[in-house]
Scaffold this active site. Structure first.
Site, PDB file in Angstrom:
ATOM      1  N   GLU A  67       0.830  -1.212   0.000  1.00 35.31           N
ATOM      2  CA  GLU A  67       0.000   0.000   0.000  1.00 35.31           C
ATOM      3  C   GLU A  67       0.865   1.264   0.000  1.00 35.31           C
ATOM      4  OE1 GLU A  67      -3.061   2.009  -0.738  1.00 35.31           O
ATOM      5  OE2 GLU A  67      -3.565  -0.044  -0.185  1.00 35.31           O
ATOM      6  N   GLU A  74       1.458   6.328  -7.104  1.00 29.16           N
ATOM      7  CA  GLU A  74       0.349   7.217  -7.467  1.00 29.16           C
ATOM      8  C   GLU A  74       0.743   8.683  -7.329  1.00 29.16           C
ATOM      9  OE1 GLU A  74      -3.049   6.131  -5.138  1.00 29.16           O
ATOM     10  OE2 GLU A  74      -3.585   4.485  -6.484  1.00 29.16           O
TER      11      GLU A  74
END
Length: 123
Positions: A67, A74
């Site tokens: 994550e 991102e």
């Protein structure tokens, strides 16, 4: 404090800042954290053995790490350009897929480790 020690402390603080920022801003990171707390609470309640703890902790660390890498990718892609581009989409989708793979692994570990003792307690 000597130079190398100051650099190590600064590196640790930066890493901690990255973790706290992800927890503060990323909904999925908060979800994974709550899931980890539930798993830890269940493992404590079920009194799992040391070997099983290692599997559970590995699964938690793997999901959190995936994550965090997903978040880094991102943010980097978003920083480079706000334009929609097929390669940017592929990068983001692939990073998200890594989290999915780790989450499936973690769910499997949880079922294997916690399922049998939970079943015995409940039924």
């Amino acid at each position: 404090m000597s130079g190398w020690r100051a650099r190590e402390v600064r590196s640790f603080r930066n890493a901690w800042a990255g973790l706290t920022e992800a927890l503060r801003t990323e909904r999925h990171m908060r979800f994974h954290s709550v899931a980890a707390l539930v798993v830890v609470a269940l493992a404590l309640w079920l009194n799992v053995d040391r070997r099983d703890w290692l599997w559970l902790l590995l699964a938690i660390a793997a999901v959190w790490s995936a994550e965090l890498v997903n978040t880094a990718i991102e943010r980097t892609v978003d920083r480079i350009s706000t334009d929609v581009h097929p390669l940017a989409k592929t990068a983001k989708d692939s990073a998200a897929a890594a989290v999915l793979v780790m989450a499936i692994f973690a769910a499997a570990v949880g079922a294997i480790v916690l399922g049998p003792p939970l079943w015995r307690v409940l039924f």
